[in-house]
Design an enzyme around this catalytic site. Structure first.
Site, short mmCIF file in Angstrom:
data_model
loop_
_atom_site.label_atom_id
_atom_site.label_comp_id
_atom_site.label_asym_id
_atom_site.label_seq_id
_atom_site.Cartn_x
_atom_site.Cartn_y
_atom_site.Cartn_z
N ARG A 1 0.84 -1.20 0.00
CA ARG A 1 0.00 0.00 0.00
C ARG A 1 0.87 1.25 0.00
NH1 ARG A 1 -2.53 -4.48 2.26
NH2 ARG A 1 -4.57 -4.75 1.27
N ASP B 1 0.40 -7.13 -3.36
CA ASP B 1 -1.03 -6.95 -3.08
C ASP B 1 -1.68 -6.28 -4.27
OD1 ASP B 1 -3.56 -6.52 -1.54
OD2 ASP B 1 -2.26 -7.08 0.13
N HIS C 1 -6.06 -10.74 -3.81
CA HIS C 1 -5.15 -9.59 -3.69
C HIS C 1 -4.11 -9.63 -4.81
CE1 HIS C 1 -6.75 -7.93 0.01
NE2 HIS C 1 -6.76 -9.13 0.55
N GLU D 1 -9.11 -13.31 2.05
CA GLU D 1 -10.02 -12.39 1.38
C GLU D 1 -10.07 -12.62 -0.14
OE1 GLU D 1 -9.87 -8.59 4.41
OE2 GLU D 1 -8.36 -8.68 2.84
N TRP E 1 -5.84 -14.48 12.04
CA TRP E 1 -6.02 -13.03 12.13
C TRP E 1 -7.46 -12.60 12.37
CZ3 TRP E 1 -8.71 -9.58 8.85
CH2 TRP E 1 -9.28 -10.15 7.71
N TYR F 1 -3.33 -5.90 15.64
CA TYR F 1 -3.30 -5.08 14.44
C TYR F 1 -2.90 -3.66 14.83
CZ TYR F 1 -4.77 -8.19 10.73
OH TYR F 1 -4.80 -9.17 9.77
N PHE F 2 -1.68 -3.30 14.48
CA PHE F 2 -1.14 -2.01 14.89
C PHE F 2 -1.53 -0.88 13.94
CE2 PHE F 2 2.60 -3.76 17.65
CZ PHE F 2 1.67 -4.35 18.48
N ASP F 3 -2.37 -1.19 12.93
CA ASP F 3 -2.94 -0.11 12.12
C ASP F 3 -4.22 0.42 12.76
OD1 ASP F 3 -4.08 -2.62 11.56
OD2 ASP F 3 -4.81 -1.98 9.60
N TRP G 1 -0.51 -2.87 8.61
CA TRP G 1 -1.00 -2.59 7.27
C TRP G 1 -0.93 -1.10 7.04
CZ3 TRP G 1 -1.45 -6.94 4.62
CH2 TRP G 1 -1.70 -8.12 5.33
N THR G 2 -0.58 -0.67 5.81
CA THR G 2 -0.15 0.72 5.63
C THR G 2 -1.05 1.55 4.72
OG1 THR G 2 1.33 0.06 3.82
CG2 THR G 2 2.25 0.08 6.06
#
Length: 755
Positions: A161, A190, A262, A325, A391, A416-418, A466-467
C-alpha cells in the site's frame, strides 16, 4: 583469543535501585538482585572463552548506538585496564537454545549461552541495563536466567500500500532486534503494488509497482490525491541485503506473495492469469477486489516460477502465500473453474480455494520449504503441511492446533497495529478499531480452548502493520511504538496483565531512549483516556492517565480545561447531554492533548441491555453497553464507539426498569463497502411489559435506511412500555460487484436511543 573493546553509550536514564523491577523489556524469566553494586566503566573489553567473538557481531551491536558518539570498538592491542565481559559457550544441556545466563558481580560480567541467538539476546539485556544505570555510574549486582516462551515472535510490515526504502526496512528490523523479536513478515505483493523483482517476469515491476493515484482520508470520503505512485520495488540485490542484515540480528525474514486473491497488481502485468480478459490496473482504492488468480495451468506455472525465485532469495523455513479475502465471484462465472470443480469432485468454490492452496503447497514442499497463510486457507480443508496465521480471531489458530497444524496467533483485536491506540479525535487517521497498549499487553497467545498437547502447536504471536493510512516511516514508528514493547513481552512469555501499570512505568522510561534515537513514538498513554461505565442505573465517565491522576482536569461545558476547569477525583455522572473536555496538567502547565467527549442522553442511556448475538472480537470494545452509553459513533472512524457483527443480526433488548413513555427510536449504522461493511437490510421495533411477550410496533426497510444515510430515526407513535427490543438485520452475503463478494457482510451499529 580475540579481544574487543566496547564503549557503551547512554540511551536510558538512571533509575533507583530500590524500584520493584528493573527497566528491562521484555522482562527476563528469572532475575535475582545480589547484594552490592558494580561500577559502570566507560569502556568494557569482551573476551570470548571458547571461540572468537566475531567482529561482525561487534558491528551489529554498534548499530544500536548509531546516534551517539561512542561505539563498540575492536582492539588488537594488549589487555587494557578495563572491566571485562566474559562470554562462554556451553552445552544445550546447561542452557537451552535461545536462552542465556547473565551475571554482574564484583565488577565483572559473565554471559553463558548455547547458541549465537542466546548470546545476542544477552547483549540486548546488558545494553538496556548499562544504559539504565549510566547516570548513577554503577549497576546492581544480579543474576539473570532467561529464555523466550515462543519460537515465533514476529512483526509484519506491508510495503504494498505504501513503500519504504531499504534503509527504513533495516531500521524497522533494528527495532525488532532491540526488543528480542525474531521474525520479520514482509508483505511484498497486493492489489495496490508488486514490490519484489522477479527476473523471469519483468512486467511485474515495470507495470505492477506503480499506480495512478492513492486513496486519501477516511474510506467513506472516497477521495484521491491525484498523484502517480511509484514505480517502487526492491531489486533482488536489495532483498539479499535486507535478508543478510536481518540474519546478522538473528531475525528470520518471511516473505509474503499473495494468492489467489489480492492479485490486481500481478494481473495488471499478466492479465492472461485472470478468469476474465481485463484489462487491469493496480488498485488505487483500499479494500478487496473480485479479480483474482484463475486456477489454470499457466497460472500455477507462473506462481511456481515466482516462488522459485523468492525461495532462492529467502532462506526461511516458511513462505507466506496469503490466502485471505479471496472473493469467489469470478470463479463462479468462469467455465474453466466450474469444470475444475466438477472434474476434481470439489464441493464448491471454497473447495477450489483448498485445491489451489494444496497445489501450491506441493511445489513449496518439493523445495524443502513449508507454507503459512492467513486463516482463510482453512476454507475447504487445510493443506497437509500448512501452518495458519490466525487473524480474524483465534478460531483459525484453534482449528489448526486441534488438527495438529502449527499456528501463529495474530488476532486483529490485539495485534493489528494499524488500529487506533488512543482517542481517535487526537490520533492520526487510522484504519479503524481500537487497540491501546494495555490491550496488546493483555493478550495470551495460548487459547484456553486448547489442552497442553494442542497448545504445543501454537508457534507464537505476531503483530501486523498494514499501511493504507501510513504514508511515511515516521508514521510507521508512531504506530508500532510503544505497542511493539508490549508485544515483545507477550511473545517472551513474561507479560503480567494484572500489573500492567508497572509495565507502563517501564515503557515511559524507555521513551527516554527513543527520544535519544529520534523515534517518533505515540504519546497516547500520556493523554487522558475516557471510558463510559454503567453504575447505579446510569452512566459515569471515568478518566485516567499514565501519569499522576491528580493532574487530570476537566470541564463539562465544552470550554478549554486550561481556562477554567476542575480537578478530576471520581467518575463523572452523566445525567444530561454534555461535553467533557479533559487534559493532563503538570505544575499548572498543559502536558497532554485536550480530549473531548460528547454525550447525548436519551431514555435508554445507561439502561440494562442484552444482545442475543455478540460482536466480532475486533470490534467489541465496551460490549453491549456501548449501544446505550450516550456516545454517538463517528461515521468516519471505526474506533471504539462501534460494535461490529459479521454475518449476524443485532437483536438488542433494553430494560427501562419501569414503564417509560417514548415516541421515537434511533440508531446509527455504517456503509464502508471496501471493508465489507454494509447498511442494514431492515429494522424492526418491539415492545413488552414482561420481557417475554413482545409486540412489533414498527418496521423499516432498506430504502428507508439508505435514504437516512445510516442515521436512523424511527417514529413509533406514543408508547409506554418497560422493555424495548430492536432487531437490525444484517445485509447477509455480499453481492457480486462488491469487495468481499460471497462473504458475510459486516454490520456496524452504535447507540440505540429512545426519545
Amino acid at each position: 583469543m580475540q579481544r574487543f573493546l566496547i564503549l557503551f553509550s547512554i540511551l536510558f536514564s538512571g533509575a533507583l535501585f530500590s524500584q520493584t523491577k528493573l527497566n528491562l523489556i521484555p522482562y527476563p524469566q528469572d532475575l535475582k538482585i545480589i547484594k552490592g553494586t558494580s561500577e559502570i566503566p566507560n569502556q568494557i573489553l569482551i573476551r570470548e572463552m571458547n571461540n572468537s567473538f566475531l567482529q561482525s557481531e561487534v558491528k551489529v551491536l554498534n548499530t544500536f548506538f548509531k546516534n551517539n558518539a561512542t561505539r563498540f570498538l575492536t582492539s588488537d592491542h594488549g589487555v587494557p585496564k578495563y572491566s571485562f565481559v566474559t562470554v562462554e559457550k556451553v552445552n544445550l544441556s546447561e542452557i537451552k537454545e535461545d536462552g542465556y545466563f547473565l551475571e554482574i558481580n564484583d565488577k565483572k560480567i559473565l554471559i553463558k549461552y548455547s547458541s549465537k541467538k542466546g548470546k545476542f539476546y544477552a547483549f540486548q539485556t546488558l545494553i538496556q541495563l548499562i544504559n539504565q544505570f549510566s547516570d548513577k555510574k554503577e549497576i546492581p549486582n544480579l543474576q539473570i536466567n532467561d529464555l523466550p516462551k515462543f519460537a515465533w515472535r514476529g512483526m509484519h510490515l506491508d510495503v504494498s500500500r505504501h513503500f519504504f526504502t531499504v534503509e527504513e526496512v533495516k531500521q524497522y528490523i533494528d527495532y525488532l532486534a532491540m526488543y528480542k523479536l525474531n521474525t520479520f513478515h514482509w508483505h511484498l505483493t497486493d492489489d495496490q503494488g508488486w514490490r519484489i523483482e522477479i527476473k523471469k517476469y519483468p512486467k511485474l515491476t515495470q507495470i505492477g509497482s506503480k499506480r495512478k493515484q492513492s486513496m486519501i482520508g477516511a474510506y467513506v470520503d472516497n477521495t484521491f490525491d491525484g498523484k502517480p505512485y511509484g514505480p517502487y520495488f526492491y531489486t533482488q540485490e536489495q532483498i539479499k541485503e535486507v535478508v543478510n542484515y536481518a540474519t546478522e540480528r538473528h531475525i528470520t525474514v518471511v516473505p509474503e506473495i499473495e494468492m489467489p486473491g489480492h492479485a490486481l497488481a500481478a494481473l495488471s502485468a499478466y492479465p492472461e492469469l485472470a478468469c476474465t480478459k481485463g484489462p487491469f490496473e493496480p488498485a488505487t482504492k483500499w479494500g478487496v477486489f473480485d479479480d483474482v488468480f484463475c486456477p489454470k495451468d499457466e497460472t500455477f506455472t507462473f506462481l511456481e516460477n515466482v516462488l522459485n525465485e523468492v525461495m532462492t532469495l529467502f532462506p526461511s523455513q516458511y513462505i507466506h502465500i496469503g490466502g485471505d479475502e479471496c472473493p469467489k465471484t469470478r470463479w463462479k462465472e468462469c467455465a474453466h473453474c466450474q469444470e475444475l470443480i466438477r472434474k476434481n469432485n470439489l464441493k464448491d468454490e471454497h473447495g477450489l480455494q483448498s485445491y489451489f492452496i494444496q497445489r501450491i503447497e506441493k511445489h513449496v514442499n518439493s523445495k524443502g520449504r513449508k507454507i503459512i497463510g492467513w486463516d482463510e486457507i482453512l476454507e475447504g480443508g487445510l493443506a497437509p503441511n500448512a501452518a495458519v496465521m490466525s487473524w480474524t480471531g483465534v478460531s483459525g489458530g484453534i482449528e489448526a492446533a486441534k488438527s495438529n497444524h502449527f499456528a501463529v496467533m495474530t488476532p486483529g483485536s490485539y495485534c493489528y497495529f494499524d488500529h487506533y491506540q488512543g482517542d481517535p479525535a487526537t490520533e492520526p487517521n487510522a484504519f479503524g478499531g481500537f487497540t491501546p497498549l494495555d490491550k496488546v499487553y493483555s493478550y495470551n497467545p495460548i487459547p484456553t480452548e486448547l489442552n497442553a498437547e494442542q497448545a504445543k502447536y501454537i508457534l507464537g504471536v505476531q503483530a501486523n502493520l498494514w499501511t493504507e493510512y501510513i504514508l511515511d516511516f515516521k508514521q510507521v514508528e508512531y504506530m508500532i511504538f510503544p505497542r511493539l514493547m508490549a508485544l515483545s513481552e507477550v511473545a517472551w512469555g513474561t507479560s503480567d496483565p494484572p500489573n500492567y501499570k508497572e509495565f507502563e512505568n517501564r515503557v515511559v522510561e524507555h521513551f527516554k531512549g527513543l527520544d535519544k534515537m529520534n523515534v517518533n513514538y505515540a504519546k497516547s498513554i500520556y493523554n487522558i483516556s475516557g471510558k463510559a461505565t454503567a453504575a447505579n442505573k446510569g452512566v459515569f465517565y471515568e478518566l485516567s492517565t499514565s501519569q499522576n491522576p491528580n493532574g487530570i482536569r476537566y470541564t463539562l461545558n465544552g470550554t478549554d480545561p486550561a481556562a477554567n476547569s476542575q480537578r478530576y477525583e471520581t467518575p463523572i455522572p452523566v445525567s444530561k447531554s454534555l461535553m467533557v473536555k479533559s487534559a493532563y496538567f503538570e505544575n499548572e502547565k498543559l502536558k497532554s492533548a485536550i480530549s473531548s467527549q460528547s454525550f447525548f442522553v436519551s431514555k435508554t442511556t445507561g439502561k440494562s441491555i442484552i444482545l442475543e448475538e455478540q460482536p466480532g472480537e475486533n470490534y467489541s470494545f465496551g460490549g453491549a453497553f456501548t449501544l446505550v452509553d450516550g456516545i454517538i459513533g463517528n461515521q468516519r472512524q471505526l474506533g471504539k464507539t462501534w460494535l461490529g457483527f459479521q454475518g449476524k443480526d443485532v437483536v438488542a433488548t433494553i430494560d427501562f426498569g419501569e414503564k417509560t413513555p417514548f415516541s421515537e427510536v434511533y440508531f446509527n449504522t455504517l456503509d464502508n463497502r471496501g471493508s465489507w461493511i454494509h447498511f442494514a437490510k431492515s429494522a424492526q421495533i418491539f415492545v413488552s411489559d414482561d420481557g417475554t411477550d413482545f409486540n412489533m410496533i414498527k418496521e423499516i426497510g432498506k430504502e428507508e435506511i439508505l435514504s437516512a444515510k445510516g442515521k436512523i430515526k424511527i417514529k413509533v407513535g406514543n408508547q409506554n412500555s418497560k422493555y424495548l427490543k430492536i432487531k437490525i438485520e444484517n445485509a447477509g452475503i455480499i453481492p457480486a460487484g462488491n469487495p468481499g463478494a460471497d462473504s458475510k457482510a459486516w454490520l456496524f451499529v452504535d447507540e440505540i436511543g429512545a426519545l
